[in-house]
Structures are given as structure tokens and as C-alpha cells.
Motif scaffolding. Structure first.
Motif, PDB file in Angstrom:
ATOM      1  N   ALA A 122       9.170  -6.663   7.409  1.00 37.43           N
ATOM      2  CA  ALA A 122       8.456  -6.061   6.189  1.00 37.43           C
ATOM      3  C   ALA A 122       7.318  -5.238   6.411  1.00 37.43           C
ATOM      4  O   ALA A 122       6.690  -4.806   5.633  1.00 37.43           O
ATOM      5  CB  ALA A 122       7.892  -7.301   5.407  1.00 37.43           C
TER       6      ALA A 122
ATOM      7  N   ILE B  95       1.542  11.591   6.183  1.00 35.13           N
ATOM      8  CA  ILE B  95       1.559  10.114   5.584  1.00 35.13           C
ATOM      9  C   ILE B  95       2.576   9.593   6.830  1.00 35.13           C
ATOM     10  O   ILE B  95       2.245   8.510   7.395  1.00 35.13           O
ATOM     11  CB  ILE B  95       2.038  10.023   4.219  1.00 35.13           C
TER      12      ILE B  95
ATOM     13  N   GLN C  27       1.771   6.571   9.580  1.00 36.93           N
ATOM     14  CA  GLN C  27       2.644   5.493   9.673  1.00 36.93           C
ATOM     15  C   GLN C  27       3.248   5.246  10.981  1.00 36.93           C
ATOM     16  O   GLN C  27       3.264   4.184  11.591  1.00 36.93           O
ATOM     17  CB  GLN C  27       3.957   5.604   8.504  1.00 36.93           C
TER      18      GLN C  27
ATOM     19  N   PHE D  36      -6.500   4.667   0.868  1.00 34.78           N
ATOM     20  CA  PHE D  36      -5.801   4.820  -0.578  1.00 34.78           C
ATOM     21  C   PHE D  36      -4.586   3.796  -0.426  1.00 34.78           C
ATOM     22  O   PHE D  36      -4.426   2.793  -1.171  1.00 34.78           O
ATOM     23  CB  PHE D  36      -5.439   5.986  -1.008  1.00 34.78           C
ATOM     24  N   TYR D  37      -3.999   4.036   0.654  1.00 41.08           N
ATOM     25  CA  TYR D  37      -2.373   3.133   0.644  1.00 41.08           C
ATOM     26  C   TYR D  37      -2.878   2.011   1.272  1.00 41.08           C
ATOM     27  O   TYR D  37      -3.302   1.783   2.468  1.00 41.08           O
ATOM     28  CB  TYR D  37      -1.407   4.041   1.317  1.00 41.08           C
ATOM     29  N   ALA D  38      -2.238   0.937   0.877  1.00 39.25           N
ATOM     30  CA  ALA D  38      -2.475  -0.609   0.955  1.00 39.25           C
ATOM     31  C   ALA D  38      -1.896  -0.715   2.384  1.00 39.25           C
ATOM     32  O   ALA D  38      -2.551  -1.775   3.288  1.00 39.25           O
ATOM     33  CB  ALA D  38      -2.027  -1.337  -0.028  1.00 39.25           C
ATOM     34  N   SER D  39      -0.834  -0.073   2.881  1.00 37.46           N
ATOM     35  CA  SER D  39      -0.164  -0.540   4.116  1.00 37.46           C
ATOM     36  C   SER D  39      -1.137   0.047   5.258  1.00 37.46           C
ATOM     37  O   SER D  39      -0.522  -0.469   6.537  1.00 37.46           O
ATOM     38  CB  SER D  39       1.092  -0.117   4.184  1.00 37.46           C
ATOM     39  N   PHE D  40      -1.971   0.845   5.187  1.00 39.20           N
ATOM     40  CA  PHE D  40      -2.821   1.476   6.421  1.00 39.20           C
ATOM     41  C   PHE D  40      -3.900   0.455   6.749  1.00 39.20           C
ATOM     42  O   PHE D  40      -4.685  -0.246   5.850  1.00 39.20           O
ATOM     43  CB  PHE D  40      -3.295   2.721   6.092  1.00 39.20           C
TER      44      PHE D  40
ATOM     45  N   LEU E 123       7.943  -8.238  -2.516  1.00 35.23           N
ATOM     46  CA  LEU E 123       8.919  -8.043  -1.203  1.00 35.23           C
ATOM     47  C   LEU E 123      10.198  -7.707  -1.766  1.00 35.23           C
ATOM     48  O   LEU E 123      11.210  -7.403  -1.117  1.00 35.23           O
ATOM     49  CB  LEU E 123       8.843  -9.074  -0.434  1.00 35.23           C
TER      50      LEU E 123
ATOM     51  N   ARG F 166      10.185   2.484  -0.799  1.00 37.35           N
ATOM     52  CA  ARG F 166       9.137   1.698  -0.677  1.00 37.35           C
ATOM     53  C   ARG F 166       8.876   1.308   0.823  1.00 37.35           C
ATOM     54  O   ARG F 166       9.948   1.002   1.227  1.00 37.35           O
ATOM     55  CB  ARG F 166       9.023   0.398  -1.474  1.00 37.35           C
ATOM     56  N   ASN F 167       7.703   1.197   1.330  1.00 39.84           N
ATOM     57  CA  ASN F 167       7.601   0.566   2.608  1.00 39.84           C
ATOM     58  C   ASN F 167       7.788  -0.778   3.260  1.00 39.84           C
ATOM     59  O   ASN F 167       8.346  -1.100   4.037  1.00 39.84           O
ATOM     60  CB  ASN F 167       6.207   0.924   2.850  1.00 39.84           C
ATOM     61  N   GLU F 168       7.987  -1.441   1.699  1.00 33.00           N
ATOM     62  CA  GLU F 168       8.364  -2.984   1.958  1.00 33.00           C
ATOM     63  C   GLU F 168       9.630  -3.177   1.958  1.00 33.00           C
ATOM     64  O   GLU F 168      10.090  -4.421   2.251  1.00 33.00           O
ATOM     65  CB  GLU F 168       7.615  -3.656   0.518  1.00 33.00           C
TER      66      GLU F 168
ATOM     67  N   GLY G 200       7.326   5.064   1.491  1.00 31.70           N
ATOM     68  CA  GLY G 200       5.895   4.932   0.582  1.00 31.70           C
ATOM     69  C   GLY G 200       4.877   4.312   1.635  1.00 31.70           C
ATOM     70  O   GLY G 200       5.160   3.870   2.754  1.00 31.70           O
ATOM     71  N   SER G 201       3.669   4.190   1.069  1.00 32.84           N
ATOM     72  CA  SER G 201       2.725   3.113   2.005  1.00 32.84           C
ATOM     73  C   SER G 201       1.980   2.294   1.335  1.00 32.84           C
ATOM     74  O   SER G 201       0.871   2.170   1.677  1.00 32.84           O
ATOM     75  CB  SER G 201       1.861   4.284   2.613  1.00 32.84           C
ATOM     76  N   GLY G 202       2.564   1.719   0.242  1.00 34.79           N
ATOM     77  CA  GLY G 202       2.214   0.526  -0.297  1.00 34.79           C
ATOM     78  C   GLY G 202       1.176   0.993  -1.523  1.00 34.79           C
ATOM     79  O   GLY G 202      -0.114   1.027  -1.439  1.00 34.79           O
ATOM     80  N   ALA G 203       1.589   1.913  -2.620  1.00 33.00           N
ATOM     81  CA  ALA G 203       0.877   2.035  -3.826  1.00 33.00           C
ATOM     82  C   ALA G 203       1.897   2.165  -4.957  1.00 33.00           C
ATOM     83  O   ALA G 203       2.893   3.077  -4.824  1.00 33.00           O
ATOM     84  CB  ALA G 203       0.183   3.509  -3.401  1.00 33.00           C
TER      85      ALA G 203
ATOM     86  N   VAL H 224       1.500   3.084  -8.018  1.00 30.49           N
ATOM     87  CA  VAL H 224       1.422   4.171  -8.539  1.00 30.49           C
ATOM     88  C   VAL H 224       2.260   5.265  -8.201  1.00 30.49           C
ATOM     89  O   VAL H 224       2.474   6.236  -8.934  1.00 30.49           O
ATOM     90  CB  VAL H 224      -0.325   4.701  -8.800  1.00 30.49           C
ATOM     91  N   CYS H 225       2.623   5.456  -7.083  1.00 31.18           N
ATOM     92  CA  CYS H 225       3.435   6.502  -6.323  1.00 31.18           C
ATOM     93  C   CYS H 225       4.674   6.299  -7.177  1.00 31.18           C
ATOM     94  O   CYS H 225       5.662   7.181  -6.913  1.00 31.18           O
ATOM     95  CB  CYS H 225       3.642   6.414  -4.872  1.00 31.18           C
TER      96      CYS H 225
ATOM     97  N   ARG I  55      -9.349   2.765  -3.324  1.00 36.78           N
ATOM     98  CA  ARG I  55      -8.488   3.139  -4.868  1.00 36.78           C
ATOM     99  C   ARG I  55      -8.983   2.126  -5.858  1.00 36.78           C
ATOM    100  O   ARG I  55      -9.501   1.175  -5.540  1.00 36.78           O
ATOM    101  CB  ARG I  55      -7.330   3.056  -4.530  1.00 36.78           C
TER     102      ARG I  55
END
Lengths: 183, 622, 293
Positions: free
Chosen positions: A5, A32, A36, A70-74, A129, B262-264, B303-306, B308-309, C150
Motif C-alpha cells: 500500500a 510530484i 514520489q 500538502f500531500y499526506a503520503s510524503f 485502502l 490514487r497512491n493507495e 496521487g499522493s494522498g489528498a 481533494v484531488c 493543509r
């Protein structure tokens, strides 16, 4: 096929930033994906790497930092030894994911997005997920564990912390529904 | 296995290739299909597949030929891992590695059936041999999910063999772009991602936009928690999405497409990447597709976990390598989207409908569904329902049919309380509307929405305040923070809801929530903010009494809000094992060994540890 | 030329103009916070919302970025528009209860206070209008600061919240801040941009010693080849007050028959040389003027 994941590593680690930038022909639209890739290589986004990326692409450092936060996965900190991704989607929530989350935080002294003091776990609650049929579901080091209860989750993680590897027996635990206990 | 062709030059080449592939097939071949969707994989499908593969290799040495293949998600994830045996289309569920030898011996080579692995209906006790006999599948009408569970999503030959890319060939050889747009318009197809805008009209606006280049985008940023139809589609039938996009690009004259995933969803990313590479190799993407002179290619962005995207302008900002902040849509994205160029964005499910409409015709599609909502819709039926999974039904089916006939009703035979549709932007629909037809307009009238098709079922044990609080909390985390009403309004709403759930609610709180809801709807910048209050407003609309009970009587009737109910030990059930007393963090539980224990309510903090710990369910909520 | 009807009065407008521009030109007041005429509209604060006629229904839109394409009917002072603007102001007051500027605007809008509690945890007195970030990137070109995080955690900050290498200490961020959150703090030989912990070498008036800006501003403007800071901001090495005084002296000196004027006149001859001696002596960081000299 992978079963993770996390950001999948689509490329072999490149030779530094130049390699990553070249991979996308220096296209700033691909900022981006480049970030990644850096995270896939290093496990997080090291400040020097971002600085180098900023210089190499002529994109302001502040903009890159803005994206990174901003992006949660970073992640901006090095991750722990094991990565826990806990689904906090609606179905998991209905089936007790928030209790599991609280238990993990309490048990391993780790906040959401943080790493435990012993460096064992990085804890990442995520929004869904898309594995709702397995709820509540958690991914540890790329492996899905469904039908969890508080005890199953904590025990699984304890075992991982002790041994390093999840055992077959602890996978797909559960059978007992939380709902059946309620009156 | 057939050799993969490269560089098909004409539509005829494609047809030849399809015939060639079909010719290689033996209809009597023994085949085992193992689902390797995320759900089944998590339950150990990889191990099952591997064992089948190994067994097949060994058997091949002895001259026994059995084809093994992996497929995408069947939708019945609840029962995974799912294994289907041909001939016969025999459906086995919950298959473990230990079961493989028996399936091999009995079913694959013996032609018999392994009864114990068949689906058995809980209520009727009836055993189902094929998917069509299972109530979960019986009432479904699968168009976009038709290939899920049937073909191997990582092999383009399989898609071509079942008629894939024939719609593209038809479009390129015999249809003008305008005719394609007319066909989609006449079908009545509406966007499957949220708003339900007429797809054909959107295409026309994109075609009519003056500027160039034009872009085509597939929105696979499925962010609604509890929805996973887009994931299954991208994993299980990625070529349907790609084919739809190529047709759309031809219709609006675009040469560059994007899929935002989505990154997930790592498996979706992987299958889409494979599919795009294969389509390129076969000459279905790239320059001069099938000799038509039309060029088009697709790039994947993760995506990177947002959340709103999922909003179109935020998605495009993200594609441009920026923070996913929405912007005003006073000039629509079909005119000025990605890089301020005309951009046609559709949800992946919408794209997957396109090839079918082209092949079978607008009239066929329009014959399905209700007056204003045509075709089918995939729902992810989840929550406190017996059969969890993906369900594709014609528009207009009632909620009751979906939840009871397909979903099998509520788990543990509890009472149905409400169903949340449309994710965080949607609303809760109570039991008295169970017989309403599900379509775009009816759901909106009920204060909810279709959204991407999430359907989360709640039973009597679900507290409505807690549920609304969950969504508002979700949105607080996911608000981009750009505009005041969304950023501050959601935080204020959550503050009020948390107060109510803690028993600190005040008179006027409900009205304050309603006011905030109206303010956000009027003034927020994007759809996320404008609809953020929907879960709250719809639950107030239908469950006002439950809010009032929390506020005035400080009671949570569903017994979910800590502090608004008590834990007690049922003396008749308690065995006196002492586990609860040992685990209680505040030593509130006492009792002699092997005798019923009791909780000291003065000391109890309502943490629920004893409730979780008791192996006999003797701890109850009162 | 489309006609825009605002609160029942017709006004002429150009295609592409915004509702706000038409209103402002005609003396109709609409409150703004995240808007600045030197910057692209951002439409984040939502304080400027008005109602427009969509043929049968009225839509609330932000006036600062709603483009006029054809005839349009607008209500600025309808009950719904006023309620919406006041609602937004109440939310902002809850976030920034301390700002006198914000309270002044609230008063003007007829908002006495806020029914909401102060719950914002991050950057309390910032309304996150993004003006500082935009002026820094769009106008100054430094991009030293950006939005970080954010949702409710959003703040304005430098990368990694460390002193920024890109900041030139121009103070534009402080100048555009509508709620007075950003401060310039003058130290002995440095200027500090207050919430960002960035310090830049300070230039002082050669005459009286008052601060006149940062060294880097001079350097950056010079390197761009446009008008130098010397021409734009500081003029001489002097602060505005001293400059005025000098000008007065010069003018006095220019009056024939006044013997004391000659030296001053020579010193202010047009060209770069005066600057070199006056301003850049001993300043190794100056680029353009140094080369010119």
C-alpha cells in the motif's frame, strides 16, 4: 505482482536527483512523481534532496516544501523499521478502526504519521485502502491483515517488533464480529 | 498461450488477431481462475494461485493440460479467495492452500464438485454451483464489471479475445467524431464520479472549446472512504478504461491523455501501466492508431494522498505538479482546465461504459435504468450488511433490493438504521425510504447523492452523531485549507459535534450546525466544501431526535459515544475469570474468582477495555 | 460592452473584467481581504461574495474573480449576500480575534462579534489569505515563503521553517498583509521578517541612520536589469525624510544668487556616479552599479 500500500518503486534507484529528473525529461509537471521516486528510494524526502531538486528544475524550494507538506503520503522524517498503514475508512471506522488506532498509539508510543521512539514502527492512518470487505484492515510492510480486533492488531505488531517477521498464523485472524457482542 | 502480436496496422488486423486468439482456444479446456484482486490477495490468493501453477506444471509433464489464470476482482471480496473452475463456471469461495489438491483432483481433473467450498445461502440453505445461482450475483447486471473475474487483466490478448478494442476499431473506421459524441449523448450516460453531469454534453463542450491542445483525463482518485469500484475496475479491466479514453480522445480531437490514480492502489497502478504498455505495443496507442491517422497516448500520474484531488480543478493542479488546491470553475475545465487548455475529465467507470455504448448502441444503453438515469451503476455495498462487495445493477433498483436481496440484509439480523450514499459529500437515508429507486435525481431529493457509488449500511448499533462526526473529522483532515468556510467551518462543526458526543451539547447546537451548513454551501470554493455539511444536515433531517437525546438527556441510544452510556457486567453470563479486572486500567472491576464480577461506576472511565477483553460477552452496555 | 446590473442599477463593463472591478469603479463597496490589485485574484477568503442571477436561481459567487462575459445581474446587498459575507467574517474573527484591522473591517460590515469559539491552533492571527506568498512569488520573484500543510494545520512558512536563503528582506509580505500579522523587526544591522525567522542585512540611511531596506533588495533589483532600487526605492543612500530634506536643500541651492548651492548641485547630477560614491562605497554586494561605474 506486488501487494503493497506504499508508493510502489517503479524504477530502480536512480543515480541521485539528476537521474530522477532525467527520467521525466526534466518536465516540471512531473515534480510530484519525481518526489514520489525520491521517497521510494530513500523512504522519506531528505531536505538536501529537495533542495537539489529545486535547483535542478528551477522550481522554488518553497513550492517543493509546500507540496511535500500538502500531500499526506510524503514524509520528511526517516521512517521506522516497519510501516503500519491503518485504514480509517468508513467501514473500518464502523468496525472499530479508531479503537485499534488508539491502541497502537498507546502501545507503541507513536502518533499518527510519526515513528515510535525505538524506531520500530512508523504509523500511518490512511483514509481508505479500498479493501472494505476486509475491514478493519491494516497493512504492515506491504502485507494486508484483515478482520482485525484491538488484540489481534496489537499482538501482531508485538510479534513483528520482537521477531521482525509476521507469522502465517496471525494473518487473516478474526472470525468474531464485534457486532455480535453488542446487545 | 498465444504469441503477442505487435503493431496492428488496420482495424482488419485487429479482427484477424482476435480470430487467431479465439482459434487457439479450446472450449473444453480445463481452466482454473483465481481472483487476485486486493481483497482476495489479502486473504491469501497468491499462495493458492502459486500452488495451482505448480500443480499444473507438474501435471503438464504427465500430459494433463490445465490452464491457470489470475483475474481481477469478482466483487464478492467478503468470501475471498475466490476460485472458479471451467468448464462449468464452478464458483468456490474461501479457498485456502490446503483446498488446492482437492479442487485439482475432484473438480479440475475429476469433473466432480467440491461441495464444501460452494456458496451456501444462510437462510435458505441452498447450495449454488455457479455465480448465477448466488443471490449476490443473480440480481446484478454487469456491464462495466463484465470482464472482472473472467479475463486476466495483465494480458491484452484476453481483452481482445472477448471483443476488446472492437469499439475503437468501429469508431476509427466508420464514425465521425461528431457521431461518437451524438451516440454518447443519446445514450443518456451521466458522469459516474459524483455530480452526474451528462457525459455527451461535456464531450461536446470540450470539442467546441476554441483552444488547443485538448486533454483527456480519467479520474481514478477514488477517495470516498468505503468505495472501491474504481479500484476493482482499474485492477480487473484496465483496458476498458483505456479503450474508453481513446474513443473520447478521438471524439474531441485530443492527443494526450492522463490517468490519475490514487497512491493507495498500487495494484491498479501496476495493471494500468502494463495495459498501457501493451496497448502501445499493439499499436492501439501512439501514432496513427490502426492506420486512421489519429494519434493518442496516455500517461499515468499517481496521487499522493489528498482526497481533494478528486475534485477536477485540484486534480489538474496536481497533474501540473502543484499543490492540489481547487480553483473557481466560473470558466469550466472543458474550456480551461489543465494548463488552461480544454480538458475532458471523466471518472474511470464512465470511461469503461463508453466502449459498450459504442458497440451495443445508445438505444441499448438508454433502455436500461430510469427516465433520467440510464445504464447501470456499480455500488460498493459495505458496512453492517451480510454480503459485502461490489454490486452492479441497473439504475432504478430500490435500496431494499440492493441491501436485502443482493446484500442479504443486516448482519446478525440487527435492524437496519440508515444507508449512507455518496461518501463524505452524500447523506444518510433512513429506513422509511428503503423502497425508493436509486438514481441520480431521487438520491439528491432525499438529501444525499449518487457520488461515486459508495453505499454504507448502518445498523441499530451505529450512533448517528458519531457517524456524522466521523465524516466531518475526515473532511477536516482532507480540506485543503484554501477557503475560509471550508477550513474554519468544518473545524467549528467538528467542535460542536464533539461537544454533543461528549455530553456537553447545548440547546442551539443543532441550529448552529444548520447555519454553518448553509454558509458553507453558499460560500465554499469547491464541491468538497459546499457539500461538507451534507452528512450532518441529512442526519439532522432524519435523526433529529437522536441529536436531541444526546444534547438534552446526555444519552447515546446506540451506546457508542463514550460517557453517554455505562458498562455493566451481566451476572448471569460472567464466569468470574477475572480477565476484565486484570485489564481494567483504573481498577474499577472487583469480584471473587469464579464468581460474577461488578464494575464500580464511580471509578469507571468508560474506556471499554473490559468490553473488548471479556471472552464471554458478559460486559454489556446499558 | 456588456451591462452589469448591480443592485438594480446598470453599469457598463468590459468583457473579462471582474464584478469587483466594476463595483469598485462605480463606488460600490464590497469588502475584500485576499484581494490585491497588483496580484491575480485568489478567491480564498470568500469575504467578497455577492449573488448573481443564473436565470431562475441566484448563485453566490466571489466578486473578485467572477469574470464578466455577457450581461449580468448582481446583488451586492441582498439579504443572502450580506448574511454570507457576515458568516465568513464571523469565522475569521473566531480565528483571529486579536487583529485590529480585521475588527475594523468587521465593524464596517456590521459584524459586532463572533458566535464561534477560538479553536484554531496554527498561526493564530493569520487569515491564510495567501497575499504574502503571492506577492513574494508573483511580484518579487523570490518565492521565499509558501503555504505549508493543509486544512486547519495550514500555515505560511519558509521551507522547513528555517531562515530562508531566498528571502531578500524586501518587506513586501508585511506591506500586503491585511491583518497586520507580518512584522519587520529592525536589528542593529539586520532586518528580520517576523514570523518567518528570516534575517537579511539591513541598509541604513547614510545621513540619519534610519533603516531603508535590505541590501539584498538592491542587489536583486540591480541584477534584473530594470530600474535599480536606487531609482525605485531608496533613491539615494538616504531615507525618505533625508531625501526630501536634500531635495529642499538642492532646490534652495538652485536659486540663483545663493552661493551655497553649488556643491549640492554637483553632487546630484544625473547619472550613476553620484550613487556610486554615496551609496555603494564599501558595498561589495552591489552588482549593477559597480559594473556601470
Amino acid at each position: 505482482m506486488r501487494e503493497t500500500a506504499e508508493t510502489p518503486k517503479l524504477f530502480a534507484p536512480a543515480e541521485g536527483i539528476a537521474g530522477i529528473v532525467d527520467r521525466y525529461g526534466g518536465d516540471r509537471d512531473m515534480l510530484i512523481p519525481m518526489m514520489q521516486d525520491i521517497q521510494a528510494d530513500f523512504g522519506y524526502l531528505p531536505r538536501e534532496m529537495l533542495k537539489e531538486l529545486s535547483e535542478s528544475l528551477c522550481v522554488p524550494f518553497s513550492r517543493i516544501y509546500s507540496i511535500a507538506t500538502f500531500y499526506a503520503s510524503f514524509r520528511l522524517e526517516p521512517p521506522g523499521e516497519h510501516r503500519i498503514t491503518l485504514c480509517m475508512g468508513t467501514v473500518c471506522f464502523l468496525k472499530g478502526a479508531d479503537r485499534i488506532s488508539r491502541a497502537i498509539q498507546r502501545e507503541f508510543s507513536v502518533g499518527p504519521g510519526g515513528t515510535s521512539p525505538d524506531g520500530k514502527f512508523t504509523f500511518c492512518p490512511v483514509n481508505c485502502l479500498g479493501a472494505c470487505a476486509l475491514a478493519p484492515v491494516m497493512v504492515v510492510d506491504g502485507e494486508y491483515h484483515g478482520g482485525l480486533t484491538v488484540d489481534l492488531a496489537v499482538n501482531l505488531l508485538r510479534k513483528i517488533a520482537d521477531a521482525g517477521k509476521p507469522t502465517e498464523a496471525t494473518r487473516n485472524g478474526k472470525k468474531k464480529e464485534r457486532g455480535s457482542k453488542k446487545k | 498461450m498465444s504469441t503477442v502480436a505487435t503493431g496492428l496496422k488496420t482495424a482488419n488486423d485487429l479482427e484477424q488477431y482476435r480470430r487467431h486468439l479465439l482459434g487457439e482456444r479450446d472450449p473444453r479446456a480445463h481452466r482454473v481462475r483465481v481472483c487476485v484482486g486486493t481483497g482476495c490477495t489479502a486473504k491469501g490468493a497468491k499462495g493458492v494461485l502459486e500452488l495451482f501453477n505448480r500443480t499444473a506444471e507438474e501435471a503438464a509433464n504427465d500430459g494433463v493440460i490445465v490452464e491457470t489464470k489470475c483475474t481481477g476482482c469478482h466483487g464478492f471480496c467478503e468470501r475471498g479467495p475466490i476460485v472458479v473452475v471451467d468448464p462449468g463456471n464452478i464458483f468456490y469461495h474461501g479457498v485456502k492452500r490446503e483446498d488446492v489438491p482437492e479442487i485439482w483432483r475432484e473438480s479440475l481433473t475429476g469433473g466432480r464438485i467440491v461441495e464444501r467450498l460452494l456458496y451456501k445461502d444462510e437462510t435458505t440453505g441452498q447450495v449454488a454451483k455457479t455465480p448465477d445461482e448466488i443471490p449476490f450475483y443473480k440480481a446484478q447486471h454487469r456491464i462495466v464489471l463484465a470482464y472482472n473475474g473472467v479475463i486476466d487483466p495483465t494480458k491484452i490478448e484476453e481483452y481482445v479475445a472477448v471483443g476488446g478494442y472492437a469499439a475503437l476499431a468501429k469508431v476509427l473506421t466508420s464514425m465521425e467524431p461528431k457521431e461518437v459524441i451524438d451516440e454518447i449523448t443519446n445514450s443518456g450516460l451521466r458522469g459516474r464520479g459524483g455530480g452526474g453531469f451528462l457525459t455527451g454534453r461535456k464531450w461536446r463542450s470540450a470539442r467546441d472549446a476554441q483552444s488547443e491542445p485538448r486533454y483527456v483525463i480519467a479520474n481514478g482518485d477514488e477517495g470516498d472512504p468505503g468505495a472501491f469500484m474504481d479500484r476493482s475496475l482499474m485492477e480487473g479491466a484496465p483496458h476498458s478504461v483505456i479503450e474508453g479514453m481513446i474513443i473520447g480522445a478521438y471524439a474531441i480531437d485530443s492527443s494526450q491523455g492522463f490517468v490519475y490514480v490514487r497512491n493507495e492502489y498500487p495494484l491498479a497502478v501496476q495493471h494500468l501501466s502494463t495495459a498501457i504498455a501493451q496497448a502501445r505495443e499493439l499499436g492501439l496507442l501512439g501514432y496513427d492508431i490502426l492506420g486512421s491517422g489519429f494519434d493518442f497516448d496516455i500517461r499515468i500520474n499517481r496521487g499522493s494522498g489528498a482526497f481533494v484531488c478528486g475534485e477536477s480543478t485540484a486534480l489538474m493542479a496536481s497533474l501540473e505538479g502543484r499543490v492540489g488546491e481547487p480553483r473557481a470553475k466560473y470558466i469550466h475545465t472543458v474550456e480551461s482546465g489543465l494548463h488552461e487548455k480544454p480538458s475532458l475529465l471523466n471518472n474511470v467507470e464512465t470511461w469503461a461504459n463508453v466502449p459498450q455504448i459504442i458497440l451495443k448502441g445508445a438505444d441499448w444503453f438508454a433502455s436500461l435504468g430510469t427516465e433520467k438515469s440510464k445504464g447501470t451503476k456499480v455500488f460498493s455495498l459495505v458496512g453492517k450488511v451480510k454480503n459485502t462487495g461490489l454490486v452492479e445493477v441497473p439504475m432504478g433498483m430500490t435500496l431494499r433490493q440492493i441491501i436485502y436481496d443482493i446484500g442479504g440484509g443486516i448482519r446478525d439480523d440487527k435492524a437496519f438504521k440508515a444507508v449512507q450514499t455518496g461518501g463524505p459529500s452524500g447523506g444518510c437515508i433512513p429506513a422509511r425510504y428503503l423502497d425508493e429507486q436509486v438514481d441520480f435525481d431521487r438520491l439528491t431529493e432525499l438529501g444525499s447523492m449518487m457520488g461515486s457509488g459508495g453505499m454504507i449500511v448502518m445498523d441499530e448499533d451505529t450512533c448517528i452523531v458519531n457517524f456524522a462526526k466521523y465524516f466531518v473529522g475526515f473532511l477536516k483532515d482532507e480540506s485543503c485549507g484554501k477557503c475560509t468556510p471550508c477550513r474554519e467551518g468544518i473545524a467549528q462543526m467538528l467542535h460542536i459535534l464533539e461537544g454533543i458526543a461528549k455530553g456537553e451539547g447545548k440547546d442551539g447546537d443543532i441550529e448552529r450546525l444548520e447555519q454553518l451548513g448553509t454558509l458553507m454551501e453558499d460560500t465554499a470554493l469547491c464541491a468538497l466544501g459546499k457539500t461538507a455539511a451534507n452528512p450532518v444536515l441529512s442526519t439532522i433531517r432524519y435523526f433529529r431526535a437522536e441529536y436531541e437525546e444526546h444534547i438534552r438527556e446526555k444519552r447515546c441510544p446506540a451506546k457508542e459515544c463514550p460517557g453517554l452510556f455505562n458498562y455493566e457486567i451481566n451476572r448471569d453470563v460472567c464466569t468470574g475469570c477475572g480477565l476484565c479486572a486484570k485489564k481494567c486500567p483504573v481498577e474499577a472491576i472487583t469480584g471473587e474468582r469464579k464468581k460474577p464480577h461488578a464494575i464500580d461506576q464511580q471509578k469507571c472511565t468508560n474506556c471499554g477495555t473490559c468490553f473488548d477483553a471479556c471472552p464471554f460477552s458478559a460486559v454489556v452496555k446499558v | 460592452m456588456p451591462t452589469v446590473t448591480i443592485d438594480e442599477k446598470p453599469y457598463r463593463a468590459d468583457v473579462g473584467e471582474t464584478i469587483l472591478e466594476v463595483a469598485q469603479r462605480n463606488g460600490i463597496w464590497i469588502p475584500t481581504l485576499c484581494h490585491h490589485q497588483a496580484l491575480e485574484p485568489y478567491a480564498a477568503c470568500r469575504i467578497c461574495v455577492v449573488e448573481i442571477d443564473r436565470g431562475g436561481w441566484w448563485q453566490v459567487v466571489t466578486s473578485c474573480n467572477y469574470p464578466i462575459r455577457r450581461a449580468l445581474t448582481v446583488r451586492v446587498n441582498s439579504e443572502r449576500a450580506i448574511r454570507a459575507r457576515r458568516g465568513v467574517m464571523e469565522l475569521l474573527l473566531a480565528r483571529c480575534p486579536e487583529s485590529p484591522q480585521l475588527r475594523r473591517l468587521a465593524n464596517r460590515m456590521g459584524v459586532e462579534g463572533t458566535p464561534y469559539p477560538h479553536i484554531a491552533a496554527a498561526q493564530e492571527n493569520c487569515i491564510l489569505c495567501n497575499l504574502c506568498v503571492r506577492v513574494c512569488s508573483e511580484r518579487i520573484g523570490a518565492s521565499a515563503i509558501s503555504m505549508v500543510g493543509r486544512g486547519g494545520d495550514r500555515t505560511v512558512a519558509t521551507p522547513f521553517r528555517m531562515s530562508s536563503e531566498d528571502c531578500i528582506g524586501c518587506g513586501a509580505c508585511a506591506a500586503v498583509c491585511p491583518v497586520g500579522t507580518i512584522d519587520l523587526i529592525f536589528h542593529e544591522d539586520e532586518v528580520e521578517i517576523s514570523p518567518f525567522e528570516t534575517r537579511v542585512t539591513l541598509r541604513r540611511c547614510a545621513e540619519c541612520g534610519r533603516p531603508v531596506g535590505s541590501e539584498l533588495v538592491n542587489e536583486v533589483l540591480a541584477s534584473r536589469g530594470g530600474p535599480t532600487l536606487v531609482e525605485m526605492l531608496a533613491g539615494d543612500a538616504y531615507c525618505l525624510r533625508c531625501k526630501r530634506k536634500k531635495l529642499a536643500e538642492r532646490l534652495t541651492a538652485a536659486v540663483p544668487g545663493n552661493g551655497s548651492g553649488r556643491a549640492a548641485q554637483e553632487r546630484s547630477l544625473p547619472g550613476g556616479t553620484n550613487v556610486q560614491t554615496g551609496l555603494h562605497a564599501g558595498n561589495p554586494r552591489s552588482i549593477r552599479v559597480g559594473e556601470a561605474g
